[in-house]
Motif scaffolding. Sequence first.
Motif, PDB file in Angstrom:
ATOM      1  N   GLU A  33       0.813  -1.224   0.000  1.00 40.83           N
ATOM      2  CA  GLU A  33       0.000   0.000   0.000  1.00 40.83           C
ATOM      3  C   GLU A  33       0.842   1.268   0.000  1.00 40.83           C
ATOM      4  O   GLU A  33       0.576   2.201  -0.760  1.00 40.83           O
ATOM      5  CB  GLU A  33      -0.944   0.013   1.201  1.00 40.83           C
ATOM      6  CG  GLU A  33      -2.163  -0.847   1.017  1.00 40.83           C
ATOM      7  CD  GLU A  33      -3.104  -0.756   2.205  1.00 40.83           C
ATOM      8  OE1 GLU A  33      -3.187   0.328   2.833  1.00 40.83           O
ATOM      9  OE2 GLU A  33      -3.758  -1.759   2.495  1.00 40.83           O
ATOM     10  N   ALA A  34       1.838   1.339   0.838  1.00 41.96           N
ATOM     11  CA  ALA A  34       2.646   2.547   0.948  1.00 41.96           C
ATOM     12  C   ALA A  34       3.413   2.819  -0.346  1.00 41.96           C
ATOM     13  O   ALA A  34       3.571   3.973  -0.757  1.00 41.96           O
ATOM     14  CB  ALA A  34       3.615   2.437   2.133  1.00 41.96           C
ATOM     15  N   GLU A  67      13.207  10.361  -4.458  1.00 38.34           N
ATOM     16  CA  GLU A  67      13.876  10.440  -3.156  1.00 38.34           C
ATOM     17  C   GLU A  67      13.160  11.405  -2.211  1.00 38.34           C
ATOM     18  O   GLU A  67      12.882  11.074  -1.051  1.00 38.34           O
ATOM     19  CB  GLU A  67      15.322  10.875  -3.339  1.00 38.34           C
ATOM     20  CG  GLU A  67      16.077  10.972  -2.034  1.00 38.34           C
ATOM     21  CD  GLU A  67      17.472  11.521  -2.214  1.00 38.34           C
ATOM     22  OE1 GLU A  67      18.253  11.399  -1.253  1.00 38.34           O
ATOM     23  OE2 GLU A  67      17.788  12.069  -3.286  1.00 38.34           O
ATOM     24  N   SER A  68      12.833  12.585  -2.701  1.00 38.57           N
ATOM     25  CA  SER A  68      12.177  13.559  -1.818  1.00 38.57           C
ATOM     26  C   SER A  68      10.772  13.109  -1.434  1.00 38.57           C
ATOM     27  O   SER A  68      10.333  13.336  -0.300  1.00 38.57           O
ATOM     28  CB  SER A  68      12.156  14.943  -2.458  1.00 38.57           C
ATOM     29  OG  SER A  68      11.412  14.945  -3.644  1.00 38.57           O
ATOM     30  N   THR A  69      10.064  12.453  -2.338  1.00 41.31           N
ATOM     31  CA  THR A  69       8.728  11.950  -2.021  1.00 41.31           C
ATOM     32  C   THR A  69       8.802  10.896  -0.927  1.00 41.31           C
ATOM     33  O   THR A  69       8.005  10.918   0.022  1.00 41.31           O
ATOM     34  CB  THR A  69       8.049  11.379  -3.284  1.00 41.31           C
ATOM     35  OG1 THR A  69       7.886  12.433  -4.230  1.00 41.31           O
ATOM     36  CG2 THR A  69       6.692  10.768  -2.966  1.00 41.31           C
ATOM     37  N   LEU A  70       9.754   9.986  -1.036  1.00 43.08           N
ATOM     38  CA  LEU A  70       9.902   8.957  -0.007  1.00 43.08           C
ATOM     39  C   LEU A  70      10.233   9.586   1.344  1.00 43.08           C
ATOM     40  O   LEU A  70       9.710   9.167   2.385  1.00 43.08           O
ATOM     41  CB  LEU A  70      10.973   7.946  -0.407  1.00 43.08           C
ATOM     42  CG  LEU A  70      10.658   7.106  -1.647  1.00 43.08           C
ATOM     43  CD1 LEU A  70      11.808   6.158  -1.962  1.00 43.08           C
ATOM     44  CD2 LEU A  70       9.356   6.344  -1.476  1.00 43.08           C
ATOM     45  N   PRO A  76      11.238   5.040   6.222  1.00 43.02           N
ATOM     46  CA  PRO A  76      12.491   4.963   6.973  1.00 43.02           C
ATOM     47  C   PRO A  76      13.693   4.927   6.028  1.00 43.02           C
ATOM     48  O   PRO A  76      13.639   4.312   4.962  1.00 43.02           O
ATOM     49  CB  PRO A  76      12.380   3.645   7.746  1.00 43.02           C
ATOM     50  CG  PRO A  76      10.923   3.334   7.774  1.00 43.02           C
ATOM     51  CD  PRO A  76      10.341   3.920   6.516  1.00 43.02           C
ATOM     52  N   ARG A  77      14.758   5.584   6.416  1.00 44.56           N
ATOM     53  CA  ARG A  77      15.966   5.677   5.597  1.00 44.56           C
ATOM     54  C   ARG A  77      16.452   4.292   5.166  1.00 44.56           C
ATOM     55  O   ARG A  77      16.852   4.100   4.021  1.00 44.56           O
ATOM     56  CB  ARG A  77      17.063   6.394   6.373  1.00 44.56           C
ATOM     57  CG  ARG A  77      18.341   6.595   5.601  1.00 44.56           C
ATOM     58  CD  ARG A  77      19.407   7.268   6.434  1.00 44.56           C
ATOM     59  NE  ARG A  77      18.976   8.553   6.940  1.00 44.56           N
ATOM     60  CZ  ARG A  77      19.303   9.714   6.387  1.00 44.56           C
ATOM     61  NH1 ARG A  77      20.081   9.742   5.335  1.00 44.56           N
ATOM     62  NH2 ARG A  77      18.871  10.849   6.894  1.00 44.56           N
ATOM     63  N   ARG A  78      16.374   3.309   6.059  1.00 42.78           N
ATOM     64  CA  ARG A  78      16.886   1.971   5.747  1.00 42.78           C
ATOM     65  C   ARG A  78      16.074   1.266   4.652  1.00 42.78           C
ATOM     66  O   ARG A  78      16.555   0.331   4.030  1.00 42.78           O
ATOM     67  CB  ARG A  78      16.945   1.116   7.005  1.00 42.78           C
ATOM     68  CG  ARG A  78      15.588   0.771   7.572  1.00 42.78           C
ATOM     69  CD  ARG A  78      15.672  -0.026   8.883  1.00 42.78           C
ATOM     70  NE  ARG A  78      14.374  -0.282   9.437  1.00 42.78           N
ATOM     71  CZ  ARG A  78      13.662   0.583  10.151  1.00 42.78           C
ATOM     72  NH1 ARG A  78      14.141   1.788  10.384  1.00 42.78           N
ATOM     73  NH2 ARG A  78      12.471   0.263  10.611  1.00 42.78           N
ATOM     74  N   ASN A  79      14.842   1.725   4.405  1.00 39.48           N
ATOM     75  CA  ASN A  79      13.981   1.087   3.389  1.00 39.48           C
ATOM     76  C   ASN A  79      13.961   1.832   2.060  1.00 39.48           C
ATOM     77  O   ASN A  79      13.431   1.320   1.075  1.00 39.48           O
ATOM     78  CB  ASN A  79      12.545   0.991   3.903  1.00 39.48           C
ATOM     79  CG  ASN A  79      12.410   0.095   5.096  1.00 39.48           C
ATOM     80  OD1 ASN A  79      13.265  -0.759   5.342  1.00 39.48           O
ATOM     81  ND2 ASN A  79      11.349   0.275   5.855  1.00 39.48           N
ATOM     82  N   ARG A  80      14.492   3.032   2.011  1.00 44.63           N
ATOM     83  CA  ARG A  80      14.328   3.870   0.826  1.00 44.63           C
ATOM     84  C   ARG A  80      14.965   3.287  -0.430  1.00 44.63           C
ATOM     85  O   ARG A  80      14.384   3.387  -1.512  1.00 44.63           O
ATOM     86  CB  ARG A  80      14.874   5.273   1.080  1.00 44.63           C
ATOM     87  CG  ARG A  80      14.009   6.064   2.020  1.00 44.63           C
ATOM     88  CD  ARG A  80      14.507   7.471   2.187  1.00 44.63           C
ATOM     89  NE  ARG A  80      13.924   8.039   3.398  1.00 44.63           N
ATOM     90  CZ  ARG A  80      14.474   9.004   4.080  1.00 44.63           C
ATOM     91  NH1 ARG A  80      15.614   9.554   3.687  1.00 44.63           N
ATOM     92  NH2 ARG A  80      13.888   9.455   5.160  1.00 44.63           N
TER      93      ARG A  80
END
Length: 100
Positions: A33-34, A67-70, A76-80
């Motif tokens: 979903e996310a 990147e900015s949308t995430l 979380p940084r670790r999932n980007r």
Amino acid sequence: MLEALKAAGAPDAVIQRVQQEECTDYEVWPENEAIVEAFLHLSSCWTVVAPPMGELLYFGLPSTEIESTLRLLGFPRRNRARVFRYLKDMERAALTVFYE
């Protein structure tokens, strides 16, 4: 989905094909979903070239926009990096539909 395609500036042929489909509901698994939400937020960020005598040409989603949308959506940084790759996969799939 139709509104997202229109917002992204999808070609008329793609929009017409989606309008003709009987099923308008799509199941999205909870774990996705996310990512789907992020992709829809990016619908206005496509890099598009409008030649003087021709149809719009789609080149994809700028990495900086992804990147900015995430970041703004709170991923979380670790999932980007992993989500970034998923979004690029979705981008490639969308481009194949745009150019069918």
